[in-house]
Design a protein around this motif. Structure first.
Motif, PDB file in Angstrom:
ATOM      1  N   ARG A   1      60.074  72.515  -2.330  1.00  0.00           N
ATOM      2  CA  ARG A   1      61.120  72.068  -1.421  1.00  0.00           C
ATOM      3  C   ARG A   1      62.465  72.720  -1.703  1.00  0.00           C
ATOM      4  N   GLU A   2      62.812  72.930  -2.966  1.00  0.00           N
ATOM      5  CA  GLU A   2      64.137  73.466  -3.289  1.00  0.00           C
ATOM      6  C   GLU A   2      64.334  74.902  -2.825  1.00  0.00           C
ATOM      7  N   HIS A   3      63.232  75.614  -2.540  1.00  0.00           N
ATOM      8  CA  HIS A   3      63.352  77.012  -2.102  1.00  0.00           C
ATOM      9  C   HIS A   3      63.490  77.145  -0.583  1.00  0.00           C
TER      10      HIS A   3
END
Length: 421
Positions: free
Chosen positions: A358-360
């Motif tokens: 998700r963070e990417h």
């Protein structure tokens, strides 16, 4: 009482020319008619004064009452109202740093104020408070750079200036205006340019260093070794191809930026276009052990766009799905027509591979951003593909939406707004 007398005197003064004309006409009326002079003067004066006195609307009278209740001079109220026309945050200060007024932009940025409180209760920046103190002591202007970290990083050019003209006017008082010019966008653009140059230099430096090393080896220790020479030539060819792809992508980005403001006007049917792209990529998909399934409506799917650029978009997305979602074995390409509610055309490219953390996801369209550098280079990626996709879709007034779940796969959705055709 005194205030009422002042208003009556002011209104009589404003109507002095009308009263003079009334007096002359009353004198003429007394000469040629049986009306007494004092009656003519009184009647005509009342008529002309009533006709000449400026009338005020109910809103104006209500506004004046509010100003009197707030204890503000009308001139200051005009200044405060004018501040609302500014897009930038603006704060009006009295001598000593006392808060007088915040415009709407300032309230949104810093929160509401309590009139009469000190500036330090609103802003905790020692640099700004020191700048305000020095400007008020000298009576001049001053400015500094200021960074707000919360809720997001924003850069401001903060400037304070005395409102000397207001203080010189009747009903005015000594005021200072503190303004915040938002420079966040220009700062981010500068940072993006410098990062782009640094990343491009780094990406080109690596294959160039490899080529130089292999050439030096082939001229020296491997000069008479046919097996080593063949192996090195193969690697050199791959590195030269990598540089070629990188330069081609950089040129594509430059061309797209030059015409970013030019909206395409041609009409393109997405059904045959995506069928053609899928057919051309099937050999690559078969080599990777992936099957491409296309789900298209029977009717044409018309959007406004540039055919060659749209081919570049969907080639990139479908090829990425094949390469990075290889373990899922399937790629679903689904085309959804606009519905009766006006929802635009959508094209979804979904894989069933490892997914993206998700963070990417928010950074996927940044230049040279890679979730995994090793995986990208092993699949001959330049790190510019999704940046090109984003630029093309921006020119087409379309957008890219990404959904991804680790272990389940990723879905890239291109949304076209057909209402603007």
């Amino acid at each position: 009482m005194q205030e009422q007398v002042q208003r009556i005197v002011q209104r009589l003064y404003d109507a002095r020319f009308i009263l003079a004309v009334a007096a002359v006409l009353a004198l003429l009326a007394s000469l040629f008619t049986p009306v007494a002079l004092w009656q003519a003067l009184l009647g005509l004066a009342l008529v002309f004064v009533a006709a000449g006195m400026p009338t005020r609307s109910r809103a104006a009278r209500k506004r004046e009452r509010m100003l009197r209740q707030e204890g503000r001079a009308p001139l200051e109220s005009i200044v405060f109202t004018t501040c609302e026309a500014l897009d930038d945050p603006a704060i009006i200060l009295a001598p000593g740093g006392t808060l007088k007024y915040l415009n709407r932009a300032a309230v949104q940025q810093f929160g509401p104020m309590k009139e009469g409180a000190h500036l330090s209760s609103l802003l905790r920046s020692p640099a700004i408070l020191n700048m305000v103190r020095k400007a008020m002591a000298s009576g001049g202007t001053n400015s500094i750079e200021h960074v707000e970290k919360v809720p997001s990083e924003r850069w401001f050019r903060v400037r304070i200036a005395p409102m000397a003209e207001i203080a010189d006017m009747r009903g005015g008082s000594e005021l200072y205006m503190l303004t915040f010019r938002d420079q966040s966008e220009s700062r981010r653009m500068d940072r993006m340019r410098s990062d782009f140059i640094a990343n491009a230099s780094h990406e080109l430096r690596t294959p160039l260093a490899s080529l130089s090393g292999f050439v030096e080896t082939m001229r020296g220790p491997a000069k008479d070794d046919p097996e080593a020479r063949d192996r090195f030539l193969k690697i050199m060819f791959e590195q030269a191809g990598r540089m070629t792809r990188l330069v081609d992508d950089l040129l594509s980005l430059s061309r797209l930026e030059l015409k970013a403001h030019m909206v395409p006007t041609d009409e393109v049917d997405l059904v045959p276009l995506i069928d053609h792209i899928s057919d051309s990529l099937r050999p690559l998909a078969e080599d990777l052990g992936v099957a491409i399934r296309v789900h298209a409506p029977k009717e044409p799917l018309i959007v406004t766009g540039d055919r060659d650029e749209l081919i570049q978009v969907f080639e990139n997305l479908i090829e990425n799905a094949c390469k990075y979602g290889q373990s899922g074995k399937w790629i679903d390409v689904t085309m959804t027509p606009a519905d009766a509610a006006g929802k635009g055309v959508e094209v979804s490219i979904k894989d069933y591979g490892p997914g993206i953390p998700r963070e990417h996801v928010p950074r996927l369209t940044e230049r040279f951003y890679r979730v995994s550098v090793e995986a990208s280079r092993s699949k001959k990626g330049t790190g510019l593909g999704l940046a090109i996709v984003k630029h093309i879709l921006t020119r087409h007034r379309a957008r890219l939406v990404v959904h991804s779940t680790v272990g389940e796969g990723s879905e890239f959705i291109v949304k076209f707004n057909v209402s603007g055709r």
